[in-house]
Motif scaffolding. Structure first.
Motif, PDB file in Angstrom:
ATOM      1  N   THR A  81      -5.068 -55.809  49.966  1.00  0.00           N
ATOM      2  CA  THR A  81      -5.520 -54.791  51.467  1.00  0.00           C
ATOM      3  C   THR A  81      -5.319 -56.547  52.676  1.00  0.00           C
ATOM      4  O   THR A  81      -5.301 -57.619  51.815  1.00  0.00           O
ATOM      5  N   GLY A  89      -6.895 -53.047  56.192  1.00  0.00           N
ATOM      6  CA  GLY A  89      -5.646 -52.543  55.763  1.00  0.00           C
ATOM      7  C   GLY A  89      -5.278 -52.492  54.667  1.00  0.00           C
ATOM      8  O   GLY A  89      -5.628 -53.225  54.465  1.00  0.00           O
ATOM      9  N   GLN A  90      -3.911 -51.893  54.026  1.00  0.00           N
ATOM     10  CA  GLN A  90      -3.405 -51.567  53.391  1.00  0.00           C
ATOM     11  C   GLN A  90      -2.669 -52.397  53.280  1.00  0.00           C
ATOM     12  O   GLN A  90      -1.655 -52.237  54.597  1.00  0.00           O
ATOM     13  N   SER A 105       0.115 -51.780  56.743  1.00  0.00           N
ATOM     14  CA  SER A 105      -0.879 -50.394  57.039  1.00  0.00           C
ATOM     15  C   SER A 105      -1.774 -50.610  58.011  1.00  0.00           C
ATOM     16  O   SER A 105      -2.598 -51.171  56.500  1.00  0.00           O
ATOM     17  N   SER A 106      -2.235 -50.020  58.824  1.00  0.00           N
ATOM     18  CA  SER A 106      -3.567 -50.050  59.290  1.00  0.00           C
ATOM     19  C   SER A 106      -4.049 -48.658  58.678  1.00  0.00           C
ATOM     20  O   SER A 106      -5.196 -48.049  58.896  1.00  0.00           O
ATOM     21  N   ASP A 107      -3.288 -47.873  58.703  1.00  0.00           N
ATOM     22  CA  ASP A 107      -4.502 -46.283  58.593  1.00  0.00           C
ATOM     23  C   ASP A 107      -3.504 -45.972  57.018  1.00  0.00           C
ATOM     24  O   ASP A 107      -3.900 -44.440  56.630  1.00  0.00           O
ATOM     25  N   GLY A 108      -2.960 -46.624  55.649  1.00  0.00           N
ATOM     26  CA  GLY A 108      -2.227 -46.271  55.075  1.00  0.00           C
ATOM     27  C   GLY A 108      -0.762 -45.418  55.000  1.00  0.00           C
ATOM     28  O   GLY A 108      -0.694 -45.020  53.498  1.00  0.00           O
ATOM     29  N   LYS A 109      -0.490 -45.424  55.805  1.00  0.00           N
ATOM     30  CA  LYS A 109       0.318 -44.203  56.245  1.00  0.00           C
ATOM     31  C   LYS A 109       2.306 -44.836  56.838  1.00  0.00           C
ATOM     32  O   LYS A 109       2.478 -44.289  56.259  1.00  0.00           O
ATOM     33  N   THR A 110       1.949 -45.455  57.720  1.00  0.00           N
ATOM     34  CA  THR A 110       2.460 -45.676  58.613  1.00  0.00           C
ATOM     35  C   THR A 110       2.550 -47.326  58.757  1.00  0.00           C
ATOM     36  O   THR A 110       1.888 -47.614  58.592  1.00  0.00           O
ATOM     37  N   THR A 112       2.841 -50.585  60.619  1.00  0.00           N
ATOM     38  CA  THR A 112       2.301 -51.568  61.476  1.00  0.00           C
ATOM     39  C   THR A 112       2.378 -52.851  62.149  1.00  0.00           C
ATOM     40  O   THR A 112       2.833 -53.050  63.011  1.00  0.00           O
TER      41      THR A 112
END
Length: 152
Positions: A81, A89-90, A105-110, A112
């Motif tokens: 994290t 974020g991750q 990634s700030s959303d765990g998917k994309t 950033t």
């Protein structure tokens, strides 16, 4: 009386020489456990890190805390994290031959942001310097990662 002074001088010089030898041996032992930058493994990076990202001229660096661990899906990689005052974020990445790469990634998917850097030679894997890049912004920002005290 003269023999006593000579004897004391001799004892003092032996003590100083012995202390210097012991100190040199300690330094050699420390050097043996400190890997070269190219030999730093992912496992050596586990733990908390203080991040400092250059924000630009006349602007204080942005601060963050990274917490790196073994990636549960890819055991030879890192995950964890990143925490800033704006949220958490991750991250995922690795180190190979002294080159550090991390995706954020700030959303765990994309993705950033990306971190690309080098393990600092002589830091025993406790300092990394490189470039942080926000995916939505073409500018690059220098970063320094320092492992927090108390961690190998």
């Amino acid at each position: 009386m003269m023999h006593a002074r000579v004897t004391l001088l001799f004892i003092a010089s032996c003590a100083i020489a012995t202390g210097a030898t012991a100190q040199n041996n300690t330094n050699l032992q420390g050097a043996a456990t400190c890997p070269a930058a190219a030999d730093v493994s992912n496992a050596r990076l586990f733990g908390p890190w203080q991040a400092q990202v250059d924000a630009g001229p006349d602007i204080p660096p942005r601060q963050a805390t990274l917490n790196l661990q073994r990636n549960p899906e890819f055991s030879e990689s890192l995950s964890g994290t990143i925490t800033r005052d704006t949220g958490t974020g991750q991250v995922a990445g690795d180190v190979d031959n002294g080159v550090f790469t991390l995706e954020e990634s700030s959303d765990g998917k994309t993705i950033t942001a990306t971190w690309t850097g080098q393990i600092v030679e002589g830091s025993c894997g406790r300092e990394i310097r490189g470039v942080w890049k926000n995916i939505s912004d073409p500018t690059e920002h220098d970063f320094i990662l320092r492992k927090q005290a108390g961690w190998q």
